[in-house]
Scaffold this active site. Sequence first.
Site, PDB file in Angstrom:
ATOM      1  N   ALA A  74       0.850  -1.190   0.000  1.00  0.00           N
ATOM      2  CA  ALA A  74       0.000   0.000   0.000  1.00  0.00           C
ATOM      3  C   ALA A  74       0.886   1.240   0.000  1.00  0.00           C
ATOM      4  CB  ALA A  74      -0.911  -0.013   1.226  1.00  0.00           C
ATOM      5  N   GLY A 119       0.085  -5.328   0.653  1.00  0.00           N
ATOM      6  CA  GLY A 119      -1.181  -5.347  -0.070  1.00  0.00           C
ATOM      7  C   GLY A 119      -1.096  -6.054  -1.401  1.00  0.00           C
ATOM      8  N   GLU A 122      -1.482  -9.661  -0.613  1.00  0.00           N
ATOM      9  CA  GLU A 122      -2.890  -9.846  -0.263  1.00  0.00           C
ATOM     10  C   GLU A 122      -3.787  -9.791  -1.493  1.00  0.00           C
ATOM     11  OE1 GLU A 122      -3.120  -8.018   4.206  1.00  0.00           O
ATOM     12  OE2 GLU A 122      -2.306  -6.726   2.635  1.00  0.00           O
ATOM     13  N   GLU A 142       4.495  -5.807   7.049  1.00  0.00           N
ATOM     14  CA  GLU A 142       3.815  -4.746   7.792  1.00  0.00           C
ATOM     15  C   GLU A 142       4.372  -4.530   9.197  1.00  0.00           C
ATOM     16  OE1 GLU A 142       0.857  -6.065   4.659  1.00  0.00           O
ATOM     17  OE2 GLU A 142       2.320  -7.028   5.977  1.00  0.00           O
TER      18      GLU A 142
END
Length: 268
Positions: A74, A119, A122, A142
Amino acid sequence: MSETFQQVAERLTNIRAELDGAIAILTMNRPKALNALNDQTLEELDRIFTCLEREESILGVIITGEGKGFVAGADISQMQSYKSEEGRNYANRAQALFNKIEALEKPVIAAVNGYALGGGCELSMSCDIRIASEKAVFGQPEANLGVIPCFGGTQRLPRLVGTGIAKELIYTGRQVKAEEAKSIGLVNKVVPAESLLDEAKAMLRTILEKAPMAIRYSKVAINRGMDVDMRAGLELEKDLAAITFGTEDKQEGMDAFLGKRPAVFHNR
């Protein structure tokens, strides 16, 4: 009036959306940022998948990335100022999008060309199948930023690779190259970088030779069955099998098999 795929595609900035027959190819297209997910990219993905839900002529989807990244996480510069409620809202928005991708009643293949971190990992896990370039790298880093995976990583990763390996990868933030990703079950197949998209198209075309409704209800049975116990999953399987037995494509498939000819399916 709802926008067509082509109309949506023309208005995208961070994603390149193209059609190859009945296949939609979505290329994440912010290469200078390694295709990191910002608000605009999430919004564009949401718009295109809303369109894909309703366009019956599009039967399958491939997601890939431009440059060295598939999606390298992200956008940290965007998240830096977020406090608790903003962070929760951001996670909620991304989870809703990735749930939409996972629930699309059409096959979705992630053609992972490079970095699939945070992300990006994911996003790949919300797809049905992951084909990785030899240059692909996966990870959930993260914890290095003081947060946890929140686009579905703490839930989808252990379902794919088991809780022990998922905890190791999330706790350490360790990056995993393509071959190791295959060995732990995170990807289905590793191919040379230059043939990645061709391999993804070839697999999807093989899938699209089958009855579309059989693929659709197989996906629903698997996805929903993972969230219930075995007995409830078997009941769901029977109910969905009953639907497929009532389709024209079932009759065509069985008639073609007994007649020793190729089946011609019509998605009904």
